[in-house]
Design a protein around this motif. Sequence first.
Motif, PDB file in Angstrom:
ATOM      1  N   THR A 542       0.830  -1.209   0.000  1.00  0.00           N
ATOM      2  CA  THR A 542       0.000   0.000   0.000  1.00  0.00           C
ATOM      3  C   THR A 542       0.860   1.253   0.000  1.00  0.00           C
ATOM      4  OG1 THR A 542      -1.756  -1.171   1.198  1.00  0.00           O
ATOM      5  CG2 THR A 542      -1.810   1.231   1.259  1.00  0.00           C
ATOM      6  N   ALA A 543       1.936   1.244   0.784  1.00  0.00           N
ATOM      7  CA  ALA A 543       2.824   2.407   0.846  1.00  0.00           C
ATOM      8  C   ALA A 543       3.527   2.624  -0.485  1.00  0.00           C
ATOM      9  CB  ALA A 543       3.850   2.212   1.966  1.00  0.00           C
ATOM     10  N   ARG A 544       3.909   1.555  -1.142  1.00  0.00           N
ATOM     11  CA  ARG A 544       4.586   1.676  -2.427  1.00  0.00           C
ATOM     12  C   ARG A 544       3.639   2.221  -3.495  1.00  0.00           C
ATOM     13  NH1 ARG A 544       9.443  -0.074  -2.869  1.00  0.00           N
ATOM     14  NH2 ARG A 544       9.308  -0.443  -5.105  1.00  0.00           N
ATOM     15  N   VAL A 545       2.404   1.747  -3.501  1.00  0.00           N
ATOM     16  CA  VAL A 545       1.430   2.269  -4.462  1.00  0.00           C
ATOM     17  C   VAL A 545       1.173   3.750  -4.206  1.00  0.00           C
ATOM     18  CG1 VAL A 545      -0.983   2.157  -5.204  1.00  0.00           C
ATOM     19  CG2 VAL A 545       0.343   0.049  -4.935  1.00  0.00           C
ATOM     20  N   ASP A 546       1.031   4.111  -2.938  1.00  0.00           N
ATOM     21  CA  ASP A 546       0.804   5.509  -2.590  1.00  0.00           C
ATOM     22  C   ASP A 546       1.959   6.385  -3.064  1.00  0.00           C
ATOM     23  OD1 ASP A 546      -0.584   7.691  -0.992  1.00  0.00           O
ATOM     24  OD2 ASP A 546       1.350   7.626   0.026  1.00  0.00           O
ATOM     25  N   ALA A 547       3.184   5.911  -2.853  1.00  0.00           N
ATOM     26  CA  ALA A 547       4.355   6.683  -3.293  1.00  0.00           C
ATOM     27  C   ALA A 547       4.385   6.806  -4.812  1.00  0.00           C
ATOM     28  CB  ALA A 547       5.627   6.012  -2.792  1.00  0.00           C
ATOM     29  N   GLU A 548       4.017   5.745  -5.487  1.00  0.00           N
ATOM     30  CA  GLU A 548       4.016   5.767  -6.950  1.00  0.00           C
ATOM     31  C   GLU A 548       2.981   6.767  -7.476  1.00  0.00           C
ATOM     32  OE1 GLU A 548       2.603   2.528 -10.113  1.00  0.00           O
ATOM     33  OE2 GLU A 548       4.491   2.001  -9.138  1.00  0.00           O
ATOM     34  N   ILE A 549       1.787   6.733  -6.904  1.00  0.00           N
ATOM     35  CA  ILE A 549       0.733   7.654  -7.349  1.00  0.00           C
ATOM     36  C   ILE A 549       1.135   9.107  -7.080  1.00  0.00           C
ATOM     37  CG2 ILE A 549      -1.635   8.412  -6.890  1.00  0.00           C
ATOM     38  CD1 ILE A 549      -2.342   5.446  -6.437  1.00  0.00           C
ATOM     39  N   ARG A 550       1.716   9.361  -5.894  1.00  0.00           N
ATOM     40  CA  ARG A 550       2.127  10.729  -5.588  1.00  0.00           C
ATOM     41  C   ARG A 550       3.275  11.178  -6.496  1.00  0.00           C
ATOM     42  NH1 ARG A 550       4.285  11.557  -0.641  1.00  0.00           N
ATOM     43  NH2 ARG A 550       4.491   9.334  -0.142  1.00  0.00           N
ATOM     44  N   SER A 551       4.168  10.236  -6.849  1.00  0.00           N
ATOM     45  CA  SER A 551       5.284  10.599  -7.726  1.00  0.00           C
ATOM     46  C   SER A 551       4.789  11.043  -9.093  1.00  0.00           C
ATOM     47  CB  SER A 551       6.255   9.416  -7.875  1.00  0.00           C
ATOM     48  OG  SER A 551       5.711   8.397  -8.697  1.00  0.00           O
ATOM     49  N   GLN A 552       3.634  10.525  -9.503  1.00  0.00           N
ATOM     50  CA  GLN A 552       3.083  10.846 -10.825  1.00  0.00           C
ATOM     51  C   GLN A 552       2.408  12.223 -10.865  1.00  0.00           C
ATOM     52  OE1 GLN A 552       0.727   7.326 -11.423  1.00  0.00           O
ATOM     53  NE2 GLN A 552       2.565   6.043 -11.415  1.00  0.00           N
ATOM     54  N   THR A 553       2.430  12.917  -9.743  1.00  0.00           N
ATOM     55  CA  THR A 553       1.942  14.304  -9.714  1.00  0.00           C
ATOM     56  C   THR A 553       3.103  15.297  -9.668  1.00  0.00           C
ATOM     57  OG1 THR A 553       1.843  14.419  -7.277  1.00  0.00           O
ATOM     58  CG2 THR A 553      -0.089  13.528  -8.429  1.00  0.00           C
ATOM     59  N   GLN A 554       4.326  14.776  -9.639  1.00  0.00           N
ATOM     60  CA  GLN A 554       5.500  15.637  -9.500  1.00  0.00           C
ATOM     61  C   GLN A 554       5.941  16.190 -10.856  1.00  0.00           C
ATOM     62  OE1 GLN A 554       6.675  16.410  -6.305  1.00  0.00           O
ATOM     63  NE2 GLN A 554       4.736  15.310  -5.947  1.00  0.00           N
ATOM     64  N   PRO A 555       6.551  17.374 -10.854  1.00  0.00           N
ATOM     65  CA  PRO A 555       6.892  18.014 -12.131  1.00  0.00           C
ATOM     66  C   PRO A 555       8.164  17.502 -12.787  1.00  0.00           C
ATOM     67  CG  PRO A 555       7.507  19.430 -10.312  1.00  0.00           C
ATOM     68  CD  PRO A 555       6.799  18.248  -9.708  1.00  0.00           C
ATOM     69  N   ASP A 556       9.039  16.828 -12.025  1.00  0.00           N
ATOM     70  CA  ASP A 556      10.331  16.441 -12.596  1.00  0.00           C
ATOM     71  C   ASP A 556      10.809  15.123 -12.002  1.00  0.00           C
ATOM     72  OD1 ASP A 556      11.823  17.022 -10.082  1.00  0.00           O
ATOM     73  OD2 ASP A 556      11.248  19.080 -10.547  1.00  0.00           O
ATOM     74  N   ASP A 557      11.856  14.563 -12.618  1.00  0.00           N
ATOM     75  CA  ASP A 557      12.381  13.259 -12.215  1.00  0.00           C
ATOM     76  C   ASP A 557      12.899  13.261 -10.786  1.00  0.00           C
ATOM     77  OD1 ASP A 557      11.806  12.114 -14.646  1.00  0.00           O
ATOM     78  OD2 ASP A 557      13.844  12.292 -15.445  1.00  0.00           O
ATOM     79  N   ILE A 558      13.582  14.312 -10.383  1.00  0.00           N
ATOM     80  CA  ILE A 558      14.212  14.322  -9.057  1.00  0.00           C
ATOM     81  C   ILE A 558      13.164  14.238  -7.953  1.00  0.00           C
ATOM     82  CG2 ILE A 558      15.558  15.722  -7.448  1.00  0.00           C
ATOM     83  CD1 ILE A 558      17.180  16.723  -9.839  1.00  0.00           C
ATOM     84  N   SER A 559      12.117  15.041  -8.049  1.00  0.00           N
ATOM     85  CA  SER A 559      11.091  15.018  -7.003  1.00  0.00           C
ATOM     86  C   SER A 559      10.283  13.720  -7.047  1.00  0.00           C
ATOM     87  CB  SER A 559      10.178  16.238  -7.131  1.00  0.00           C
ATOM     88  OG  SER A 559       9.628  16.334  -8.430  1.00  0.00           O
ATOM     89  N   ALA A 560      10.027  13.211  -8.239  1.00  0.00           N
ATOM     90  CA  ALA A 560       9.301  11.946  -8.349  1.00  0.00           C
ATOM     91  C   ALA A 560      10.132  10.790  -7.796  1.00  0.00           C
ATOM     92  CB  ALA A 560       8.928  11.675  -9.801  1.00  0.00           C
ATOM     93  N   ASP A 561      11.410  10.784  -8.116  1.00  0.00           N
ATOM     94  CA  ASP A 561      12.300   9.725  -7.643  1.00  0.00           C
ATOM     95  C   ASP A 561      12.414   9.728  -6.124  1.00  0.00           C
ATOM     96  OD1 ASP A 561      14.548   7.698  -8.158  1.00  0.00           O
ATOM     97  OD2 ASP A 561      15.608   9.261  -7.036  1.00  0.00           O
ATOM     98  N   ALA A 562      12.448  10.911  -5.529  1.00  0.00           N
ATOM     99  CA  ALA A 562      12.573  11.003  -4.076  1.00  0.00           C
ATOM    100  C   ALA A 562      11.405  10.310  -3.381  1.00  0.00           C
ATOM    101  CB  ALA A 562      12.654  12.471  -3.646  1.00  0.00           C
TER     102      ALA A 562
END
Length: 582
Positions: A542-562
Amino acid sequence: MTNERRPNERLGELGPVQRAAAWDRLGKNHFDVVVIGAGVVGAGIALDAATRGLEVALVEARDLASGTSSRSSKMFHGGLRYLEQLEFGLVREALHERELSLTTLAPHLVKPLRFLYPLTHRGWERPYVASGLVLYDTMGGAKSVPGQHHVTRSGALRLAPGLRRDALVGGVTYYDTVVDDARHTMTVVRTAAQYGAVIRTSTQVVGFLREADRVVGVKVRDSEDGRTTEVRGHVVINATGVWTDEIQALSRQRGRFHVRASKGVHIVVPRDRIASDTALILRTPTSVLFVIPWGTSHWIVGTTDTDWNLDLAHPAATKADIDYLLDRVNEVLVTPLTHDDIHGVYAGLRPLLAGENDDTSKLSREHAVARIAPGLVAIAGGKYTTYRVMAYDAVDTAARDIPQRVPPTITEKVPLLGADGYFALLNQTPHLAEEYGIHPYRVEHLLNRYGALITDVLDLSAGKPELLQPITEAPSYLRAEAVYAATAEGALHLDDILARRTRISIEYSHRGVACAEEVARLVAPVLGWEEAEIRREIDTYTARVDAEIRSQTQPDDISADALRVAAPEPRPEILEPVRLES
C-alpha cells in the motif's frame, strides 16, 4: 545425464521447497555458468546453457523480470521504426525471432496484433511507408501473418472510429505481436529450471570470487534474511541490463562498454475510452507512439524516451511524462483522454549502449557481449524480441572459460513451458470449461497465460472449490492464479503477484490495494506468513502504491524519484549498490 537434469515438469516449479533446495545447491555445487540477473536476457542465458548440458545457476537480487523486462511496450516486434535508422540486420533478426516465438516457442504467450498507421501527408507519405513495409514484409514480417494493406481515410476510420477525421488522410495496416513480458520472462526462467538450472530470486550478488586474475564465482546475500554464501563457477555472466556498469564496478574489472538508461513511460486506460478495432502506431516529433490493446478491457499508450540518471530499481513517471503521452494521443482522438481515465502507469528503463549522441532515442538497440576478464562475461543492449540471440551469443563467448566441449545452441527447437499441447487444448476449451465448472472465456484467458499448464492451476481447486472464484476486487483473475504464483512461479511478495504474475497493479484503478489483503491471505499458507507478515506485506504494498501515485503528480524526475525511493522495500535485506561489498 542424471535424473536431476532430465526434463521433468516438476523441475519447472519455483516454490518454497525449490527455493530452499536452491540455496543449498548454490553453496555446494560447482557450476559451469553463473548468471547474474533474471530479466529476459539472463533467463534466456540460463535456458540456453542448461539445454546445452551445462550446470547453471541464475541469481536475481529482486524478482523475476522486476526491472526492464516487466515494463516494456508489451510487444514482441520486429522494430519497424529501426528501418529508418538503416538497422536492417537488427530488423531481420528480430522478425525471425518474432516468427519463431509466435509459431513454435511461445504461441500461448506471443499473439499477432494488427496495427493501423494513419497517414497524415498526401502524395509522398504513402509510397514512403509502403516501401518500408515492403522491406518489413520481405524480411519476414508477413511470414505467418498478413502483410501490409492500404486503406483510404474512410477505411481507416471504419477500423478506428475514435480517430479525428482531420487527423489522417488515409492509412496502412500491418501486423506485429503483443506479449505479457513479465509472464514470458518468468516462463523462460521456469523452462530453464525444467532443464536443470538452479534458480534463486531475492539473492543479491555482493562480491566476486577471484583466484589470481580469474573470476571464479560470486558472493551472494539473501535479500530476505541477510544470509550469505559463495557460488563457484567456471564463468560468470553479467546480464543485469541497466545495472551492468554497477556490477562491472563491483568486479573491479574495466568494462568494454557502458550502458545508459532511457526511461519509457506508459499509461493504461479502459478500452471503451478509444474506439478502435486495431492497435495504432502514431508518429511524434521525436519517435513513435503506440496504442496497444491490452487484454479485453484496456489500452496501453506509450512510450516516452528520456535519459534517466537516478534510482535504477524504481524509475518514476512524472506528471510531465503523463501529460506528454496524453497530449500526443489526444492530437488524433475525437474524445480526448484525461488524467481521470488512467487506470495504471508504469515506467521502465531501456539499457542502451552508450554512444556519442546524447539523444537516447538514437542510441543503439544492438547488443554487445564481451569477455571482460578470464571467467567474466558481460552482455548488454539489445531489445526484448532478440533475447534468445543475445543469450546464445553470451554462452558462445562464455564457452572459452568452460573446460569441457560446449555444444551449439538448440533453443530454436525448445518450446517454452506450456507451449506443447496449447493448440490442442484451445480446441478443448468447452470440455475444460465443463470439467472445472468455469466459463469458456475464462478457460481461454487461462490458456493464453499458462498454455498447457492450465490444469496445474485449476487442479489447485481440488478440495478447495473457492479457488475457482474470481479475486473479489480484481475479477479478471481467479484466486487459484494467486496461489499458483506462490506455489510454482517463484512469487515471494505481494508486489511480485500483483505487479508481475498478474497485472492487477496496472489494470485496476485501485492498483491492487483493494485486493491486497485477499491475495495476501490466499498465499500466506504457501509462503508461511503469520499475521505479522501478512500485515507487513499489505502495508508495504500500500505504501509503495501511494508513493508511486504521488510521484506521478510531481513536475520532474528528481522530485518523483525522491518519493519512490522513500517507500519501503518488500525485500527487507536488499542492499543499495553503494553499500555492496567490494
